[in-house]
Design an enzyme around this catalytic site. Structure first.
Site, PDB file in Angstrom:
ATOM      1  N   GLY A  39       0.823  -1.211   0.000  1.00  0.00           N
ATOM      2  CA  GLY A  39       0.000   0.000   0.000  1.00  0.00           C
ATOM      3  C   GLY A  39       0.859   1.265   0.000  1.00  0.00           C
ATOM      4  N   TYR A  40       0.181   2.386   0.130  1.00  0.00           N
ATOM      5  CA  TYR A  40       0.847   3.702   0.052  1.00  0.00           C
ATOM      6  C   TYR A  40       1.941   3.839   1.126  1.00  0.00           C
ATOM      7  CZ  TYR A  40       1.138   8.831   0.568  1.00  0.00           C
ATOM      8  OH  TYR A  40       1.571  10.128   0.684  1.00  0.00           O
TER       9      TYR A  40
ATOM     10  N   LEU B 112      -7.448  15.506   0.450  1.00  0.00           N
ATOM     11  CA  LEU B 112      -7.117  16.762  -0.224  1.00  0.00           C
ATOM     12  C   LEU B 112      -5.985  16.631  -1.256  1.00  0.00           C
ATOM     13  CD1 LEU B 112      -7.476  19.849  -0.391  1.00  0.00           C
ATOM     14  CD2 LEU B 112      -5.791  20.041   1.446  1.00  0.00           C
TER      15      LEU B 112
ATOM     16  N   ASN C 237      -6.371  -3.023  -2.126  1.00  0.00           N
ATOM     17  CA  ASN C 237      -6.247  -1.586  -2.431  1.00  0.00           C
ATOM     18  C   ASN C 237      -4.842  -1.248  -2.927  1.00  0.00           C
ATOM     19  OD1 ASN C 237      -7.476   0.970  -2.563  1.00  0.00           O
ATOM     20  ND2 ASN C 237      -6.456   1.607  -0.673  1.00  0.00           N
TER      21      ASN C 237
ATOM     22  N   SER D   3      -4.022   5.885  13.997  1.00  0.00           N
ATOM     23  CA  SER D   3      -4.327   7.144  13.304  1.00  0.00           C
ATOM     24  C   SER D   3      -4.701   8.217  14.310  1.00  0.00           C
ATOM     25  CB  SER D   3      -5.506   6.892  12.363  1.00  0.00           C
ATOM     26  OG  SER D   3      -6.026   8.104  11.928  1.00  0.00           O
TER      27      SER D   3
ATOM     28  N   ASP E 296      -4.295 -12.842   2.983  1.00  0.00           N
ATOM     29  CA  ASP E 296      -5.087 -11.994   3.877  1.00  0.00           C
ATOM     30  C   ASP E 296      -4.610 -12.194   5.305  1.00  0.00           C
ATOM     31  OD1 ASP E 296      -7.487 -11.096   5.478  1.00  0.00           O
ATOM     32  OD2 ASP E 296      -8.227 -10.767   3.434  1.00  0.00           O
TER      33      ASP E 296
ATOM     34  N   TYR F 244      -0.602   8.153  13.116  1.00  0.00           N
ATOM     35  CA  TYR F 244      -0.188   9.028  12.014  1.00  0.00           C
ATOM     36  C   TYR F 244      -1.119  10.231  11.922  1.00  0.00           C
ATOM     37  CZ  TYR F 244       1.472   4.437  10.136  1.00  0.00           C
ATOM     38  OH  TYR F 244       2.016   3.194   9.939  1.00  0.00           O
TER      39      TYR F 244
ATOM     40  N   PRO G 261     -19.476  17.080   6.333  1.00  0.00           N
ATOM     41  CA  PRO G 261     -19.965  16.597   7.629  1.00  0.00           C
ATOM     42  C   PRO G 261     -18.880  15.804   8.360  1.00  0.00           C
ATOM     43  CG  PRO G 261     -21.543  16.092   5.883  1.00  0.00           C
ATOM     44  CD  PRO G 261     -20.318  16.628   5.210  1.00  0.00           C
TER      45      PRO G 261
ATOM     46  N   LYS H 216      -9.631   1.453  14.907  1.00  0.00           N
ATOM     47  CA  LYS H 216      -8.249   1.730  15.350  1.00  0.00           C
ATOM     48  C   LYS H 216      -8.173   1.751  16.873  1.00  0.00           C
ATOM     49  CE  LYS H 216      -6.205   2.091  11.380  1.00  0.00           C
ATOM     50  NZ  LYS H 216      -5.256   1.074  10.955  1.00  0.00           N
TER      51      LYS H 216
ATOM     52  N   TYR I 211     -14.373   3.723  11.253  1.00  0.00           N
ATOM     53  CA  TYR I 211     -12.947   3.516  10.952  1.00  0.00           C
ATOM     54  C   TYR I 211     -12.099   3.838  12.186  1.00  0.00           C
ATOM     55  CZ  TYR I 211      -8.229   4.768   9.440  1.00  0.00           C
ATOM     56  OH  TYR I 211      -6.870   4.883   9.357  1.00  0.00           O
TER      57      TYR I 211
HETATM   58  P1  NAD Z   1      -3.411   1.549   1.668  1.00  0.00           P
HETATM   59  O1  NAD Z   1      -4.832   1.170   1.400  1.00  0.00           O
HETATM   60  O2  NAD Z   1      -2.629   2.141   0.572  1.00  0.00           O
HETATM   61  O3  NAD Z   1      -2.619   0.281   2.228  1.00  0.00           O
HETATM   62  C1  NAD Z   1      -3.229  -0.733   2.991  1.00  0.00           C
HETATM   63  C2  NAD Z   1      -2.835  -2.056   2.373  1.00  0.00           C
HETATM   64  O4  NAD Z   1      -3.416  -3.115   3.122  1.00  0.00           O
HETATM   65  C3  NAD Z   1      -3.333  -2.196   0.943  1.00  0.00           C
HETATM   66  O5  NAD Z   1      -2.249  -2.570   0.110  1.00  0.00           O
HETATM   67  C4  NAD Z   1      -4.391  -3.301   1.015  1.00  0.00           C
HETATM   68  O6  NAD Z   1      -4.428  -4.066  -0.170  1.00  0.00           O
HETATM   69  C5  NAD Z   1      -3.914  -4.089   2.226  1.00  0.00           C
HETATM   70  N1  NAD Z   1      -4.953  -4.818   2.969  1.00  0.00           N
HETATM   71  C6  NAD Z   1      -6.128  -4.348   3.424  1.00  0.00           C
HETATM   72  N2  NAD Z   1      -6.784  -5.304   4.096  1.00  0.00           N
HETATM   73  C7  NAD Z   1      -5.998  -6.411   4.082  1.00  0.00           C
HETATM   74  C8  NAD Z   1      -6.115  -7.709   4.631  1.00  0.00           C
HETATM   75  N3  NAD Z   1      -7.205  -8.086   5.307  1.00  0.00           N
HETATM   76  N4  NAD Z   1      -5.105  -8.584   4.434  1.00  0.00           N
HETATM   77  C9  NAD Z   1      -3.998  -8.231   3.728  1.00  0.00           C
HETATM   78  N5  NAD Z   1      -3.844  -7.009   3.184  1.00  0.00           N
HETATM   79  C10 NAD Z   1      -4.824  -6.101   3.370  1.00  0.00           C
HETATM   80  O7  NAD Z   1      -3.440   2.512   2.945  1.00  0.00           O
HETATM   81  P2  NAD Z   1      -2.257   3.356   3.593  1.00  0.00           P
HETATM   82  O8  NAD Z   1      -2.577   4.782   3.436  1.00  0.00           O
HETATM   83  O9  NAD Z   1      -0.951   2.833   3.135  1.00  0.00           O
HETATM   84  O10 NAD Z   1      -2.486   2.989   5.117  1.00  0.00           O
HETATM   85  C11 NAD Z   1      -1.765   1.980   5.791  1.00  0.00           C
HETATM   86  C12 NAD Z   1      -2.237   1.922   7.226  1.00  0.00           C
HETATM   87  O11 NAD Z   1      -2.054   3.194   7.848  1.00  0.00           O
HETATM   88  C13 NAD Z   1      -3.720   1.576   7.365  1.00  0.00           C
HETATM   89  O12 NAD Z   1      -3.877   0.718   8.467  1.00  0.00           O
HETATM   90  C14 NAD Z   1      -4.354   2.920   7.643  1.00  0.00           C
HETATM   91  O13 NAD Z   1      -5.536   2.802   8.400  1.00  0.00           O
HETATM   92  C15 NAD Z   1      -3.263   3.625   8.446  1.00  0.00           C
HETATM   93  N6  NAD Z   1      -3.349   5.102   8.358  1.00  0.00           N
HETATM   94  C16 NAD Z   1      -3.341   5.707   7.120  1.00  0.00           C
HETATM   95  C17 NAD Z   1      -3.467   7.097   7.050  1.00  0.00           C
HETATM   96  C18 NAD Z   1      -3.495   7.802   5.705  1.00  0.00           C
HETATM   97  O14 NAD Z   1      -3.924   8.950   5.655  1.00  0.00           O
HETATM   98  N7  NAD Z   1      -3.052   7.190   4.620  1.00  0.00           N
HETATM   99  C19 NAD Z   1      -3.570   7.867   8.217  1.00  0.00           C
HETATM  100  C20 NAD Z   1      -3.551   7.202   9.447  1.00  0.00           C
HETATM  101  C21 NAD Z   1      -3.438   5.815   9.511  1.00  0.00           C
HETATM  102  N1  UDP Z   2     -10.566  19.017   2.003  1.00  0.00           N
HETATM  103  C1  UDP Z   2     -11.125  19.880   1.064  1.00  0.00           C
HETATM  104  N2  UDP Z   2     -11.462  19.358  -0.150  1.00  0.00           N
HETATM  105  C2  UDP Z   2     -11.285  18.056  -0.490  1.00  0.00           C
HETATM  106  C3  UDP Z   2     -10.709  17.184   0.479  1.00  0.00           C
HETATM  107  C4  UDP Z   2     -10.371  17.709   1.716  1.00  0.00           C
HETATM  108  O1  UDP Z   2     -11.303  21.059   1.327  1.00  0.00           O
HETATM  109  O2  UDP Z   2     -11.647  17.652  -1.605  1.00  0.00           O
HETATM  110  C5  UDP Z   2     -10.155  19.556   3.312  1.00  0.00           C
HETATM  111  C6  UDP Z   2     -10.824  18.898   4.508  1.00  0.00           C
HETATM  112  O3  UDP Z   2     -12.038  19.547   4.818  1.00  0.00           O
HETATM  113  C7  UDP Z   2      -9.756  19.065   5.595  1.00  0.00           C
HETATM  114  C8  UDP Z   2      -8.432  19.000   4.815  1.00  0.00           C
HETATM  115  O4  UDP Z   2      -8.773  19.299   3.450  1.00  0.00           O
HETATM  116  O5  UDP Z   2      -9.843  20.363   6.177  1.00  0.00           O
HETATM  117  C9  UDP Z   2      -7.767  17.623   4.863  1.00  0.00           C
HETATM  118  O6  UDP Z   2      -8.735  16.645   4.478  1.00  0.00           O
HETATM  119  P1  UDP Z   2      -8.325  15.125   4.231  1.00  0.00           P
HETATM  120  O7  UDP Z   2      -9.574  14.394   3.832  1.00  0.00           O
HETATM  121  O8  UDP Z   2      -7.158  15.071   3.314  1.00  0.00           O
HETATM  122  O9  UDP Z   2      -7.803  14.640   5.660  1.00  0.00           O
HETATM  123  P2  UDP Z   2      -8.612  14.500   7.057  1.00  0.00           P
HETATM  124  O10 UDP Z   2      -9.832  15.340   7.011  1.00  0.00           O
HETATM  125  O11 UDP Z   2      -8.895  13.058   7.162  1.00  0.00           O
HETATM  126  O12 UDP Z   2      -7.663  14.985   8.089  1.00  0.00           O
END
Ligand code: NAD
Ligand code: UDP
Length: 332
Positions: free
Chosen positions: A10-11, A199, A35, A124, A58, A176, A292, A152, A148
């Site tokens: 993932g990312y 965003l 994903n 998160s 999985d 994070y 919202p 967590k 969600y």
């Molecule tokens: P992502 O969706 O890019 O990566 C998650 C990966 O997990 C994906 O590759 C998906 O295929 C895999 N996956 C999902 N369910 C699975 C399962 N049951 N078994 C095996 N693989 C599975 O998301 P990300 O942004 O890289 O996030 C990674 C983690 O960080 C997540 O737990 C997410 O909740 C947490 N997180 C992300 C953010 C953010 O903004 N990106 C912020 C806070 C926390």
């Molecule tokens: N936001 C926005 N337009 C968009 C997506 C997000 O104005 O299309 C704003 C949102 O209201 C927040 C900030 O950008 O103030 C970050 O939003 P994001 O969804 O990236 O992160 P989170 O809200 O989960 O912290």
């Protein structure tokens, strides 16, 4: 160390795999690709200069995870696998509890059976809910406002109970803030399926002409310019935070939580301005109603992570926007 990354394609997982590999650790990925794409593996190989083993599966498949842990001699699991879209979690909460909470229980069982005692968990800032004070430190009350976020929080509590019951188990819990940006190679980045919710990836697609204009969700918040303020953290800084957490594990006494963010908040309009400089064009946008469930401001107090992990997020907003744009351009 030998580290298994669940959700490793993932990312955040792919950037973390790169940072760990560069720091000399052995990484193995496990992902069900719900994903992410297999193509990431070739790109990872290009960056780290060797192939990275990846198990397609999985985390809820306890037997497969146990076998993987044993076969590779895994010492630490970084548990990133999970579903993460807030809006989707409101519509299909059971999928979120099933995947995220049950997935973690299954993983913990497999780790127990394979005698793997160390975990770094991807939590998160959403567990804090509406900030009661800013900046948010690790002692801030926990009150997530959507399914969600609750997955967590429940996972954190399960992990804490598990550590309390077992002297030999250590968990580093990372909360994070808002990860954005891309790897300097522009080979890894955030490429969500469908229309992005967040965003920065939305703005990247407006800049590339794929989407017409950005909606700015509200300009009547009590912030410097009325738009929402967030603690954006460069994904490479975040990835390096995992390396620091891994190095901290032997010093940890049990369950430890760290906020990973920069400590600085930027408004939506500030991010737009910075992105315009990065991509060299205007980002068309329109102010619309508040989204919202959104909050006005959210940023961390990074002192605990800075002091204990000896890690700091250093990359600027402009580097976040430039790297996001570099990655987006390569996609088009
Ligand atoms: P992502 O969706 O890019 O990566 C998650 C990966 O997990 C994906 O590759 C998906 O295929 C895999 N996956 C999902 N369910 C699975 C399962 N049951 N078994 C095996 N693989 C599975 O998301 P990300 O942004 O890289 O996030 C990674 C983690 O960080 C997540 O737990 C997410 O909740 C947490 N997180 C992300 C953010 C953010 O903004 N990106 C912020 C806070 C926390
Ligand atoms: N936001 C926005 N337009 C968009 C997506 C997000 O104005 O299309 C704003 C949102 O209201 C927040 C900030 O950008 O103030 C970050 O939003 P994001 O969804 O990236 O992160 P989170 O809200 O989960 O912290």
């Amino acid at each position: 160390m030998t580290v298994l990354l669940t959700g490793g394609t993932g990312y955040i997982g792919s950037h973390t795999a790169t940072a760990l590999s560069e720091a000399g650790h052995e990484v193995i990925l496990l992902d069900n690709f719900c994903n992410s794409h297999r193509a990431i593996l070739e790109r990872l190989e290009k960056i780290v200069g060797k192939s990275v083993p990846c198990i397609e599966g999985d985390v809820r498949d306890t037997a497969l995870v146990k076998r993987t842990l044993q076969e590779y001699g895994v010492e630490v699991v970084i548990h990133l696998a999970g579903l993460k879209a807030v809006g989707e979690s409101v519509k299909t909460p059971l999928n979120y509890y099933e995947n995220n909470v049950h997935g973690t229980l299954s993983l913990l069982r497999a780790m127990d059976e394979a005698d793997v005692n160390n975990m770094i968990f991807s939590s998160s800032a959403t567990v804090y809910g509406d900030p009661q004070y800013l900046p948010i430190d690790e002692d801030h009350p926990l009150a997530p406002t959507n399914p969600y976020g609750r997955t967590k929080l429940y996972i954190e509590q399960i992990l804490e109970d598990h550590v309390r019951a077992n002297d030999n188990i250590k968990v580093v819990n990372l909360r994070y803030f808002n990860p954005v940006g891309s790897h300097s190679s522009a080979l890894l980045g955030e490429d969500p399926r469908g229309i992005p919710n967040n965003l920065m990836p939305f703005m990247a697609r407006v800049a590339s002409g794929e989407l017409k204009e950005l909606s700015v969700f509200g300009d009547d918040y009590p912030t410097m310019d009325g738009t929402g303020v967030r603690d954006y953290i460069h994904v490479v800084d975040l990835a390096e935070g995992h390396v620091a957490a891994l190095e901290f594990l032997p010093r940890s006494t049990g369950f430890e939580t760290f906020n990973l963010g920069t400590g600085s908040g930027f408004s939506v309009l500030q991010v737009i301005q910075s992105y315009e400089v990065a991509c060299g064009k205007k980002i068309p946008y329109q102010i619309v109603k508040r989204r919202p469930g959104d909050i006005a401001s959210c940023y961390t107090d990074p002192n605990k992570a800075n002091a204990v992990l000896k890690w700091k997020a250093n990359r600027s907003l402009s580097e976040m926007c430039l790297s996001s744009w570099d990655f987006q351009r390569r996609l088009n």
